[in-house]
Write an enzyme that holds these catalytic residues in place. Structure first.
Site, PDB file in Angstrom:
ATOM      1  N   ARG A  97      -7.150  -0.630  -7.686  1.00  0.00           N
ATOM      2  CA  ARG A  97      -7.522   0.435  -6.739  1.00  0.00           C
ATOM      3  C   ARG A  97      -7.604   1.742  -7.510  1.00  0.00           C
ATOM      4  O   ARG A  97      -6.765   2.023  -8.359  1.00  0.00           O
ATOM      5  CB  ARG A  97      -6.506   0.546  -5.591  1.00  0.00           C
ATOM      6  CG  ARG A  97      -6.510  -0.728  -4.718  1.00  0.00           C
ATOM      7  CD  ARG A  97      -5.818  -0.510  -3.395  1.00  0.00           C
ATOM      8  NE  ARG A  97      -6.543   0.446  -2.570  1.00  0.00           N
ATOM      9  CZ  ARG A  97      -5.996   1.069  -1.527  1.00  0.00           C
ATOM     10  NH1 ARG A  97      -4.744   0.866  -1.193  1.00  0.00           N
ATOM     11  NH2 ARG A  97      -6.715   1.912  -0.816  1.00  0.00           N
ATOM     12  N   LYS A 104      -5.302   9.619   2.510  1.00  0.00           N
ATOM     13  CA  LYS A 104      -6.021   8.800   3.481  1.00  0.00           C
ATOM     14  C   LYS A 104      -7.116   9.580   4.212  1.00  0.00           C
ATOM     15  O   LYS A 104      -6.900  10.714   4.639  1.00  0.00           O
ATOM     16  CB  LYS A 104      -5.002   8.295   4.501  1.00  0.00           C
ATOM     17  CG  LYS A 104      -5.579   7.522   5.649  1.00  0.00           C
ATOM     18  CD  LYS A 104      -6.026   6.144   5.244  1.00  0.00           C
ATOM     19  CE  LYS A 104      -6.755   5.457   6.372  1.00  0.00           C
ATOM     20  NZ  LYS A 104      -7.210   4.119   5.982  1.00  0.00           N
ATOM     21  N   ARG A 155       0.856  -1.186   0.000  1.00  0.00           N
ATOM     22  CA  ARG A 155       0.000   0.000   0.000  1.00  0.00           C
ATOM     23  C   ARG A 155       0.892   1.236   0.000  1.00  0.00           C
ATOM     24  O   ARG A 155       2.103   1.145   0.210  1.00  0.00           O
ATOM     25  CB  ARG A 155      -0.947  -0.013   1.187  1.00  0.00           C
ATOM     26  CG  ARG A 155      -0.278  -0.389   2.494  1.00  0.00           C
ATOM     27  CD  ARG A 155      -0.891   0.261   3.664  1.00  0.00           C
ATOM     28  NE  ARG A 155      -0.671   1.706   3.621  1.00  0.00           N
ATOM     29  CZ  ARG A 155       0.516   2.292   3.867  1.00  0.00           C
ATOM     30  NH1 ARG A 155       1.591   1.599   4.156  1.00  0.00           N
ATOM     31  NH2 ARG A 155       0.627   3.607   3.812  1.00  0.00           N
ATOM     32  N   GLY A 156       0.261   2.388  -0.243  1.00  0.00           N
ATOM     33  CA  GLY A 156       1.026   3.617  -0.396  1.00  0.00           C
ATOM     34  C   GLY A 156       1.208   3.840  -1.884  1.00  0.00           C
ATOM     35  O   GLY A 156       1.679   2.952  -2.599  1.00  0.00           O
ATOM     36  N   ALA A 157       0.818   5.032  -2.347  1.00  0.00           N
ATOM     37  CA  ALA A 157       0.770   5.265  -3.787  1.00  0.00           C
ATOM     38  C   ALA A 157       2.081   4.922  -4.517  1.00  0.00           C
ATOM     39  O   ALA A 157       2.057   4.166  -5.502  1.00  0.00           O
ATOM     40  CB  ALA A 157       0.337   6.711  -4.053  1.00  0.00           C
ATOM     41  N   ASP A 179      -2.007  10.654  -2.288  1.00  0.00           N
ATOM     42  CA  ASP A 179      -2.287   9.595  -3.266  1.00  0.00           C
ATOM     43  C   ASP A 179      -2.475  10.165  -4.657  1.00  0.00           C
ATOM     44  O   ASP A 179      -2.170   9.504  -5.651  1.00  0.00           O
ATOM     45  CB  ASP A 179      -3.520   8.794  -2.839  1.00  0.00           C
ATOM     46  CG  ASP A 179      -3.150   7.870  -1.696  1.00  0.00           C
ATOM     47  OD1 ASP A 179      -3.049   8.354  -0.560  1.00  0.00           O
ATOM     48  OD2 ASP A 179      -2.914   6.669  -1.950  1.00  0.00           O
TER      49      ASP A 179
END
Lengths: 305, 305
Positions: free
Chosen positions: B80, B223, B50-52, B212
């Site tokens: 996503r 987030k 996770r995490g752009a 993001d």
């Protein structure tokens, strides 16, 4: 309040003090029996009972149960520092020599005040309103009706919808969800982080919360996170109401900065995850400056700070 | 980043793609192996990664692993919706015929950009600063260094202290705590509700978060809860920085309102409590309008919206 279709209160007298154990809800409906002032003090400290008005009512019965009233007053006042009702109830019972009739009167008075708050607050709720609330200021927190939830209960035929902040760390939003479910009021639980999002999306018409203590300039101490939601409501042009009986007002305190904030155990934060960060900070309350409050709904009318 | 005293990355190539399984942290350090584009898509969707920026890197390797590049591109883009890096990386790999060398180059480029963001951002941090961060924009989210955490890592000798929002519903604050602990950086984890409290108490000197996706007017998608903290920072006169590589900017989007917000499973909210409210809403991101942002720290310098 309705519990499984029947009228019930969050605490009542039945030779001893009986309380719905709020640590077990919404998972389990269990009754806690407090047959001594020590047990009442334990129930307040450990949050078997929580919510400023309900804490006051439990303390009143605690005073009635005690033999040594002075010692009992000291013990009860040491349980939790924020709820003004606690101190108000103990002093009231001292003035009345700790008589059980005085405790009954105190409790009936709270219930009637909450009913009245409901009647006054209900008028602020328009048909179809989407109302956000934080923590639990329901019947559980006040014996019956609730403070923030009293107007919502009375408006239940207006096709309202309630946004319920889950209210970390203790997740009292689940208590609110449990109460609303019992009454058949439509609602959704959200992470506290999402409250601002729904406000900005135009999906929140008003906010109503309770209060633990109100300073004489109308700054409000309430569950941690209340301040965040008040700033966000103002930023988004959403009315932000506090509902509380007059007993919540502490005239001896000039403004919110002078209210001592209780910091509770780290375990309240960590127990949902099995990981120990090097440090946890856990303030249980915060202060909402009066400038963010549209009105305080009391049993005597709406006070505009 | 340091992991148990050794330099490590959150994902790397070792004939197949290997990733630190972020679903298991901070409880367990486990490596997930993705030997096909399907497995990479699964890892992105289920938040193994996770995490752009890290999602973009994983997707780049996913493209390298695929036989049918067109089909792979479609599959990866469906995982996503929010992280702009994902689309950026897939398009980059398509232009480069999905070659593994292109994926390596893409990843090294991200790492170098993050290092640069750290160098530029570190200058904003004064000795003894108390910095609040939300979610995890660390090395885990970006292969190495992090975005928001890169300046913090580089400032670690300045006696800084980090306030870590636990970041419900997924508690990515624990990932941040885990990273900071590995680096020996002092910090405390707090409930998201307490961030405003500490700001008002004067205990937060600056905020740094990741992003993001950034619209062309500098509105930032990040987030859920980021918007709340930005409004509170502005209200309290605290600088609010976003740290992100230029690849996060989406020139095709004029402003934040046009960014589609992913709503994730209710289970993310409910799994810490064994109770099912009638409804759960779980938006995973929110938009922070540019007016609340002091500066965006990129590898090319600080952009002031």
């Amino acid at each position: 309040m309705l519990v499984e279709g029947k009228e019930m209160r969050s605490l009542w007298w039945d030779d001893t003090l009986k309380l719905i154990d709020q640590r077990k809800l919404p998972f389990q409906l269990k009754i806690f029996e407090a047959s001594s002032v020590e047990k009442v003090a334990y129930a307040i400290k450990k949050m078997v009972v929580r919510g400023a008005p309900a804490i006051g009512c439990a303390a009143a019965y605690g005073m009635a149960l005690a033999e040594d009233k002075e010692k009992a007053a000291r013990m009860l006042k040491r349980t939790r520092p924020t709820a003004h009702d606690l101190f108000y109830a103990v002093d009231y019972m001292t003035e009345n020599e700790g008589r059980i009739e005085a405790a009954h009167r105190y409790v009936e008075d709270i219930v009637e005040k909450c009913r009245k708050i409901g009647e006054i607050g209900e008028k602020l709720i328009k048909h179809g309103s989407r109302i956000l609330t934080h923590c639990n200021a329901g019947a559980l927190a006040t014996v019956d009706w609730g403070t923030a939830l009293a107007p919502i209960r009375m408006a239940k035929d207006k096709e309202i919808f309630v946004w319920v902040d889950e209210t970390r760390p203790r997740l009292q939003g689940l208590l609110t969800s449990w109460e609303l479910k019992q009454e058949g009021i439509k609602h959704a639980v959200i992470a506290d982080n999402a409250a601002g999002y729904f406000m900005k999306e135009g999906e929140v018409d008003m906010v109503i919360v309770g209060a633990d203590r109100i300073a004489s300039n109308y700054d409000v101490a309430n569950k941690i996170g209340t301040y965040e939601k008040a700033v966000l409501a103002k930023e988004n042009g959403i009315p932000f109401y506090v509902a509380a009986p007059i007993s919540t007002f502490d005239e001896s305190i000039s403004d919110g900065k002078k209210i001592k904030i209780e910091e509770r155990d780290a375990e309240e934060v960590t127990k949902i995850f099995d990981y120990l960060p090097p440090e946890i900070r856990n303030p249980a309350f915060d202060i909402t400056p009066a400038e963010y409050i549209t009105g305080i709904i009391t049993e005597k009318g709406i006070i505009k700070p």
